[in-house]
Design an enzyme around this catalytic site. Sequence first.
Site, PDB file in Angstrom:
ATOM      1  N   ARG A 164       0.825  -1.216   0.000  1.00  0.00           N
ATOM      2  CA  ARG A 164       0.000   0.000   0.000  1.00  0.00           C
ATOM      3  C   ARG A 164       0.859   1.267   0.000  1.00  0.00           C
ATOM      4  NH1 ARG A 164      -2.230  -3.694  -1.025  1.00  0.00           N
ATOM      5  NH2 ARG A 164      -4.184  -4.573  -0.294  1.00  0.00           N
ATOM      6  N   SER A 235     -11.522   0.094   3.229  1.00  0.00           N
ATOM      7  CA  SER A 235     -10.660  -0.214   4.371  1.00  0.00           C
ATOM      8  C   SER A 235      -9.983   1.058   4.869  1.00  0.00           C
ATOM      9  CB  SER A 235      -9.602  -1.241   3.968  1.00  0.00           C
ATOM     10  OG  SER A 235     -10.202  -2.436   3.533  1.00  0.00           O
ATOM     11  N   GLU A 330      -5.063   4.262   6.102  1.00  0.00           N
ATOM     12  CA  GLU A 330      -4.877   4.162   4.648  1.00  0.00           C
ATOM     13  C   GLU A 330      -5.163   5.480   3.918  1.00  0.00           C
ATOM     14  OE1 GLU A 330      -6.171   1.187   2.057  1.00  0.00           O
ATOM     15  OE2 GLU A 330      -5.819  -0.480   3.414  1.00  0.00           O
TER      16      GLU A 330
END
Length: 335
Positions: A164, A235, A330
């Site tokens: 990520r 998420s 995130e």
Amino acid sequence: MKIDLHASLRAHNTFGFDVSAQYLAYLENKSDVVEFISKAESDRQPWQVFGGGSNLVLAKDLPGYTALMQIKGKSLLKETATHFYVEAMAGESWHDFVQWSLDMGYPGLENLALIPGTVGAAPIQNIGAYGVELQEVFESLQAFDKSRHEFVTLNKQDCKFSYRHSIFKDEPNRYVVISVCFALPKQWEAKLGYTELAKAFTNQDSLKPIDIFHRVCEIRRSKLPDPQVIGNAGSFFHNPVVTNELYQQLKQQFPQLVAYPSGQEWKLAAGWLIDQCGFKGYKLGQVGVYEKQALVLVNHGSGTGGELLQLAEQIKKKVKETFDVSLTVEPVIFN
């Protein structure tokens, strides 16, 4: 290039937070990108470029210049004995591009179906789902490099992909992604490492990419809320990666711990950690934790980015106290 003054961003972030941009520009071609950055810098104003707004927490009105990436187009660039090389412009919807690639007979992206956002944002986050990461099918991208004031091509090594993460997070506001090229294999192999996919396809003899695409869509829809119905960014926390030593300690203390091997380390399921702390379905004002998936934070209607960040801090603190594990967020935060 069109620019609006004091424009609402409510429709341009999937949480639906009602904040505004001082100046909002619409980027429809490459020359707009150059003009936008030049104007912001000549006016000595901050600037940022948004895609689909699916990975943002907007907790305040944004000063300076904000742009919406709207450059469209997708095509087969070339074909070799082993791969299809497919390009999509940064403003294309990611899910629509995945579906188009399968319709055209270019497999390889099916595990990444229904991820919200645009093609241009995908390499920034190095998106991944159901056993596949973008870097596995990535070939190159074209971007405007603010430092060099020219368009450049970056390959996989240039992008410095990790979980990520990418160079675009290390050097924010240096690059504006214009288009992305993918190398999709002609010798297709089903990626069924994710447990629910493996269970769904016990007989793989006649399995096709479109079958995985549809199953991934079904799984995502059963677990994740539709941003058109309830505001969210998917998420909200990364799955934390911990040492084998800490994993063994946690596994002994919490036998039901959900984790996956990651090289010499272990990736813990952040949603499980949050659920064990009692947050699933929890509300704080008009924001909360999704009742079906603790990894997803939601806006129930009139919540604010400030409320959401307050909730996120509560979750991080409790998880740290309970498991001695630090969660990281995130989405990109404007606070």
